[in-house]
Structures are given as structure tokens and as C-alpha cells.
Design a protein around this motif. Structure first.
Motif, short mmCIF file in Angstrom:
data_model
loop_
_atom_site.label_atom_id
_atom_site.label_comp_id
_atom_site.label_asym_id
_atom_site.label_seq_id
_atom_site.Cartn_x
_atom_site.Cartn_y
_atom_site.Cartn_z
N LEU A 109 22.95 158.59 -62.42
CA LEU A 109 23.29 159.91 -61.87
C LEU A 109 24.37 159.80 -60.80
O LEU A 109 24.61 158.74 -60.23
N GLU A 110 24.98 160.93 -60.50
CA GLU A 110 25.92 161.01 -59.38
C GLU A 110 25.13 160.85 -58.08
O GLU A 110 23.96 161.24 -58.01
N PRO A 111 25.78 160.33 -57.01
CA PRO A 111 25.07 160.10 -55.73
C PRO A 111 24.34 161.33 -55.20
O PRO A 111 23.24 161.20 -54.65
N ILE A 112 24.92 162.51 -55.38
CA ILE A 112 24.27 163.71 -54.85
C ILE A 112 22.97 164.00 -55.60
O ILE A 112 21.96 164.40 -55.01
N GLU A 113 22.97 163.75 -56.90
CA GLU A 113 21.75 163.92 -57.71
C GLU A 113 20.73 162.83 -57.36
O GLU A 113 19.52 163.09 -57.28
N GLN A 114 21.23 161.63 -57.17
CA GLN A 114 20.34 160.53 -56.76
C GLN A 114 19.62 160.87 -55.46
O GLN A 114 18.43 160.59 -55.29
N ALA A 115 20.36 161.46 -54.53
CA ALA A 115 19.79 161.82 -53.23
C ALA A 115 18.59 162.75 -53.39
O ALA A 115 17.57 162.59 -52.72
N LYS A 116 18.70 163.69 -54.30
CA LYS A 116 17.59 164.64 -54.53
C LYS A 116 16.36 163.91 -55.04
O LYS A 116 15.23 164.20 -54.63
N VAL A 117 16.57 162.95 -55.95
CA VAL A 117 15.44 162.21 -56.52
C VAL A 117 14.79 161.33 -55.44
O VAL A 117 13.56 161.29 -55.30
N VAL A 118 15.62 160.63 -54.67
CA VAL A 118 15.10 159.75 -53.60
C VAL A 118 14.30 160.57 -52.59
O VAL A 118 13.21 160.17 -52.16
N LYS A 119 14.81 161.73 -52.23
CA LYS A 119 14.12 162.59 -51.26
C LYS A 119 12.74 162.99 -51.77
O LYS A 119 11.76 163.05 -51.02
N GLU A 120 12.66 163.25 -53.05
CA GLU A 120 11.39 163.67 -53.66
C GLU A 120 10.42 162.50 -53.84
O GLU A 120 9.24 162.59 -53.51
N GLU A 121 10.95 161.38 -54.36
CA GLU A 121 10.09 160.26 -54.75
C GLU A 121 9.63 159.40 -53.56
O GLU A 121 8.63 158.70 -53.66
N PHE A 122 10.39 159.43 -52.47
CA PHE A 122 10.06 158.56 -51.34
C PHE A 122 9.73 159.38 -50.08
O PHE A 122 10.10 159.00 -48.98
N ALA A 123 9.02 160.47 -50.29
CA ALA A 123 8.69 161.37 -49.18
C ALA A 123 7.91 160.65 -48.07
O ALA A 123 8.15 160.88 -46.88
N GLU A 124 7.02 159.76 -48.46
CA GLU A 124 6.19 159.06 -47.45
C GLU A 124 7.05 158.15 -46.57
O GLU A 124 6.93 158.14 -45.34
N GLU A 125 7.94 157.39 -47.20
CA GLU A 125 8.82 156.49 -46.45
C GLU A 125 9.76 157.28 -45.53
O GLU A 125 9.97 156.90 -44.36
N LEU A 126 10.29 158.36 -46.05
CA LEU A 126 11.24 159.16 -45.26
C LEU A 126 10.53 159.86 -44.10
O LEU A 126 11.08 159.98 -43.01
N ASP A 127 9.29 160.27 -44.34
CA ASP A 127 8.49 160.88 -43.28
C ASP A 127 8.23 159.86 -42.16
O ASP A 127 8.32 160.18 -40.97
N PHE A 128 7.96 158.64 -42.57
CA PHE A 128 7.74 157.57 -41.59
C PHE A 128 8.99 157.37 -40.72
O PHE A 128 8.91 157.29 -39.49
N LEU A 129 10.15 157.29 -41.36
CA LEU A 129 11.39 157.09 -40.61
C LEU A 129 11.67 158.28 -39.70
O LEU A 129 12.10 158.12 -38.55
N ASN A 130 11.43 159.47 -40.20
CA ASN A 130 11.69 160.69 -39.44
C ASN A 130 10.80 160.78 -38.20
O ASN A 130 11.20 161.34 -37.18
N ASN A 131 9.61 160.21 -38.29
CA ASN A 131 8.65 160.29 -37.17
C ASN A 131 8.77 159.14 -36.18
O ASN A 131 7.94 159.00 -35.29
#
Length: 244
Positions: A109-131
């Protein structure tokens, strides 16, 4: 008396991180001062490792957010606008390390589409970083990714983004009661080498060994009173690769 084992700016150098962790005495608190990700090859694995340690040791593991965590989160919120900036500063490697754990077709996929998938699939990891915390005060220590606004005598007057983005704050007198331990600025820029830097008045300690550009990953053990117990350095994955 409590001790703190402090590491900063791992930048996806998972092997170096593992090597440095061998020196950690589990009686001490483990403090990670941000920039777990970007530039190095194994950002996802570093994040997973820190999350595992946090699950295992709870409050004994302290994670402060760095500017690269903020950049990843900004990119995923607005990939169209932030793509060029984030990929220029190490985001390409981070995305590649996350994409390894997704179906192969996502890599097409294009990077912008990849970003959407990563945001969805790795919500727990991203939440950890955000906190991640902006800073931690531990006894006499002020633990930050980048530093604080040293034109003020109290930490409260520092704007949030300065804890993760500020530069050259250590050139001003530290008027707070704390010793500021910080990463973010590679030590080459402070004193022309990768070793831990301690200011003459001992109110600043810089620890970013610049491991992402063939430097080293540093760790320092400090008591809550600010006494130096140990200093460690391991060769970055990148340097080891060049030497072999």
C-alpha cells in the motif's frame, strides 16, 4: 535509598538495548527517557520490550515520551500532511518494523494507507507511547527527554512541548532544585564524544550517546539524591555492523 537506571534515545537499536539491560539491577527503577523508535531497524521490538517490562515490573518502569514518539503519533493522525517530515527523520524504518507484523499485502500500500492500518492494528502500542510522561521528578532528579525551560526557576513554567523538543537548555544555569537528566541532544554536540556528560556544577547530566549514527547507548545509575552509582555504555547495533 532508591536508585534509578536511566537510558535514553534507543532509536530502534534493540540489540544494544538488550545488552544494556543486562546491567540493570531489578531492585532499581528503570527509566526510559523517550525516543524508543525511528532510525534504527527494530523500533517495534523495542516498544514491545518496554511494554513487557512495564507489565512485569509496573511502577518500577518509568517511560517518558520523546519527540520521535510525538512525531509518529502526529504522522498517524495526519499522514498526508506529516508523511514527508516523519519519513525524513527516521519514520520509514519505524513503519517498516511495524509492517513486518502485518500481512504482506499491507506493505504494497501507499504510506498514507499503511498509516491507517498501523493506527488500527497497533492501538495498544500507540496508546502506550501516547501515555508516556512528559517528565518525572524522583527525589533530587528531574528526568526528561529533552530538558526543560531553564530560563525559569521552577519546572511548572515549562511548556509541554519543551520537555520533548528543547535544545541547548543546559547552557543556562539550572535554577531548579533538581539535577536534570536528559537525552535528545547527542553528546557529540555537547562535548565532542559519546560519553555521558556532567556539567561542572553537576546540575545537568546528558546521556544521549547518539547510538543511531554509529555511536553508543549509554546507561547511568543514580541515587534519588543524585549520586552517581554506575555508568555504562554499549556499542550501538550500527557500529557493531560496521566493525564486522
Amino acid at each position: 535509598m532508591k536508585n534509578y537506571f536511566i537510558i535514553s534515545d534507543i532509536h530502534g537499536q534493540y540489540k544494544a538495548f538488550e545488552k544494556l539491560l543486562k546491567y540493570w539491577n531489578q531492585k532499581d527503577s528503570l527509566v526510559l527517557l523517550g525516543d524508543l523508535i525511528d532510525r534504527g531497524p527494530q523500533s517495534f521490538e523495542v516498544v514491545q520490550k518496554v511494554m513487557d517490562l512495564k507489565k512485569q515490573y509496573g511502577e518500577q518502569v518509568i517511560f517518558c515520551k520523546g519527540n520521535h514518539e510525538a512525531m509518529l503519533l502526529d504522522f498517524l493522525e495526519n499522514p498526508g500532511q506529516k508523511y514527508a517530515f516523519y519519513y525524513k527523520y527516521g519514520g520509514r524504518e519505524t513503519m517498516a518494523s511495524f509492517l513486518k507484523y502485518l500481512p504482506a499485502e499491507v506493505s504494497e500500500l501507499e504510506p498514507i494507507e499503511q498509516a491507517k492500518v498501523v493506527k488500527e492494528e497497533f492501538a495498544e502500542e500507540l496508546d502506550f507511547l501516547n501515555n508516556g510522561k512528559l517528565y518525572e521528578i524522583a527525589g533530587n532528579l528531574l528526568l526528561t527527554h529533552a530538558g526543560f525551560d531553564s530560563t525559569f526557576a521552577t519546572v511548572d513554567e515549562t511548556q509541554d512541548e519543551n520537555f520533548i523538543w528543547i535544545r541547548q537548555h543546559y547552557k543556562n544555569e539550572n535554577k531548579t532544585p533538581y539535577i536534570n537528566v536528559f537525552g535528545h541532544t547527542p553528546l557529540q554536540h555537547i562535548h565532542d564524544c559519546n560519553d555521558i556528560w556532567i556539567s561542572k556544577d553537576q546540575k545537568y547530566i546528558g546521556i544521549d550517546g547518539g547510538c543511531y549514527f554509529t555511536g553508543q547507548l549509554n546507561g547511568i545509575v543514580l541515587s534519588e539524591e543524585g549520586q552517581i552509582i554506575h555508568m555504562y555504555a554499549v556499542t550501538s547495533d550500527k557500529t557493531e555492523h560496521y566493525n564486522n
